[in-house]
Write an enzyme that holds these catalytic residues in place. Structure first.
Site, PDB file in Angstrom:
ATOM      1  N   LYS A 196     -10.706  -1.667  -5.011  1.00  0.00           N
ATOM      2  CA  LYS A 196     -10.276  -1.947  -3.642  1.00  0.00           C
ATOM      3  C   LYS A 196     -11.514  -2.159  -2.797  1.00  0.00           C
ATOM      4  CE  LYS A 196      -7.683  -0.237   0.295  1.00  0.00           C
ATOM      5  NZ  LYS A 196      -6.765   0.773   0.806  1.00  0.00           N
ATOM      6  N   LYS A 256      -7.668  -5.512  -5.176  1.00  0.00           N
ATOM      7  CA  LYS A 256      -7.248  -5.720  -3.792  1.00  0.00           C
ATOM      8  C   LYS A 256      -8.461  -5.991  -2.926  1.00  0.00           C
ATOM      9  CE  LYS A 256      -5.138  -3.184  -0.069  1.00  0.00           C
ATOM     10  NZ  LYS A 256      -4.737  -1.895   0.402  1.00  0.00           N
TER      11      LYS A 256
HETATM   12  C1  PBG Z   1      -4.786   2.139   3.285  1.00  0.00           C
HETATM   13  C2  PBG Z   1      -4.245   0.857   2.834  1.00  0.00           C
HETATM   14  C3  PBG Z   1      -4.641  -0.373   3.355  1.00  0.00           C
HETATM   15  C4  PBG Z   1      -3.853  -1.340   2.750  1.00  0.00           C
HETATM   16  C5  PBG Z   1      -3.009  -0.698   1.839  1.00  0.00           C
HETATM   17  N1  PBG Z   1      -3.275   0.689   1.902  1.00  0.00           N
HETATM   18  C6  PBG Z   1      -5.610  -0.710   4.425  1.00  0.00           C
HETATM   19  C7  PBG Z   1      -6.923  -0.119   4.443  1.00  0.00           C
HETATM   20  O1  PBG Z   1      -7.482   0.289   3.421  1.00  0.00           O
HETATM   21  O2  PBG Z   1      -7.461  -0.039   5.541  1.00  0.00           O
HETATM   22  C8  PBG Z   1      -3.951  -2.802   3.067  1.00  0.00           C
HETATM   23  C9  PBG Z   1      -2.819  -3.672   2.676  1.00  0.00           C
HETATM   24  C10 PBG Z   1      -2.791  -4.996   3.340  1.00  0.00           C
HETATM   25  O3  PBG Z   1      -3.702  -5.411   4.088  1.00  0.00           O
HETATM   26  O4  PBG Z   1      -1.794  -5.687   3.129  1.00  0.00           O
HETATM   27  N2  PBG Z   1      -4.946   3.159   2.427  1.00  0.00           N
END
Ligand code: PBG
Length: 333
Positions: A196, A256
């Site tokens: 991520k 991601k």
């Molecule tokens: C937070 C989380 C995020 C997303 C999923 N879980 C955002 C972040 O890390 O700030 C993003 C998903 C998206 O942008 O569609 N734990």
């Protein structure tokens, strides 16, 4: 010309093209992300046309609709009211909280639908971080994991099928696996946000949950998530994360965001035999929607091409806000 090879031979008719097609898209490839809130209404999200925050009643209707379109997994994200947010985010393991309540409702109404959850503190944190922020402004790893384990257990007890840690703390997959096993939830899977990245593509999501990092007190709050989410410059590091997640017991690995990280999906596909998921994140969705609204692109063609390209890159599963539209388009084809 005297050509031995003429690749166009196999492109000549629609039926020829269909028999040599390497990848196909089907609604059961999709995981549909849903935002929920505590109110009694449906709230549209400004930066994500077509996406809403659902209340419990409308959530059930929406999940039923997804099921009828052939979607077999949803993931739930909570918009938590300000009064419940704290520095340690303990609301995340309130067994009567929004997420456990929603899981129980859905399991009662649509028991076959696979329910995935999100494990991280950000929706519950008054600081807007995925972990606990120390007085010095450090996002604490091991202390955070204690709460993430409790959060995972509460979700499993409510009936979740797949626990999705998105927090990027080191060692959380192993710790969650151990707690689930100790408590009799060895059948509950972990879909780990393995690679991520610290990405600007999450902007619309943070609007949807009102979860961006922020400083409400004198505590120095990091403005970004760079000390725990990955550096977009790195790809080898994703392999290290993948090895650790495998060793710690993850069942599915996730990359991601998706589109700007296709190379990472491809590399993980080659390095691991676990199922790979790609998250087609909020910013990717909003860009397509914005261009389509202006008629600059054809939404249906662009969405289906994009989703197919995740399969081609090596993903087995795609988390996407386009899930219901795309499923409908696939049915109509
Ligand atoms: C937070 C989380 C995020 C997303 C999923 N879980 C955002 C972040 O890390 O700030 C993003 C998903 C998206 O942008 O569609 N734990």
């Amino acid at each position: 010309m005297e050509l031995t090879y003429r690749p166009r031979r196999l492109r000549r008719t629609a039926s020829l093209r269909s028999i040599v097609r390497e990848n196909i898209l089907t609604p059961s490839d999709f995981i549909y992300p849903l935002f929920i809130h505590e109110g009694n209404d449906i709230q549209p999200i400004g930066a994500m046309p077509g996406i809403n925050r659902w209340d419990l009643e409308s959530l059930i209707t929406e999940v039923q609709r997804a099921w009828e379109l052939g979607i077999r997994c949803v993931v739930l994200f909570p918009k938590i009211s300000e009064s419940l947010k704290t520095e340690d985010g303990v609301e995340c393991f309130n067994e009567k909280g929004l997420i456990p309540t929603a899981i129980r409702c859905l399991k009662q109404e649509i028991p076959e639908m696979t329910i995935m959850t999100d494990v991280a503190l950000d929706p519950y944190s008054s600081d807007g971080h995925d972990g606990i922020v120390s007085p010095e402004g450090v996002v604490l790893n091991d202390e955070t994991i204690v709460n993430l384990c409790k959060q995972s257990l509460v979700q499993a007890q409510a009936g979740a099928d797949l626990i999705g840690p998105s927090d990027m703390m080191d060692g959380r997959v192993g710790a969650i696996r151990e707690v689930l096993d100790d408590e009799g939830f060895e059948h509950v899977g972990i879909i780990s946000y393995t690679a991520k990245y610290s990405s600007a593509y999450y902007g619309p999501f943070r609007e949807a949950l009102d979860s961006a990092p922020r400083a409400l007190s004198a505590k120095p709050i990091p403005k970004n998530k760079n000390t725990y989410q990955m550096d977009p410059a790195n790809s080898r590091e994703a392999l290290i994360e993948a090895q650790l997640d495998e060793q710690e017991g993850a069942d599915i690995l996730m990359v991601k965001p998706g589109l700007a990280y296709m190379d990472i999906i491809h590399r993980l596909r080659q390095e691991s035999d676990l199922p790979i998921a790609a998250y087609n994140v909020s910013g990717e969705y909003s860009m397509v929607k914005a261009a389509a609204e202006r008629a600059w692109i054809d939404e249906k063609s662009v969405v289906l091409e994009t989703l197919l390209s995740f399969k081609r890159a090596g993903a087995d599963l795609i988390l996407t806000y386009h899930a219901c539209d795309a499923a409908q388009w696939l049915i109509d084809m």
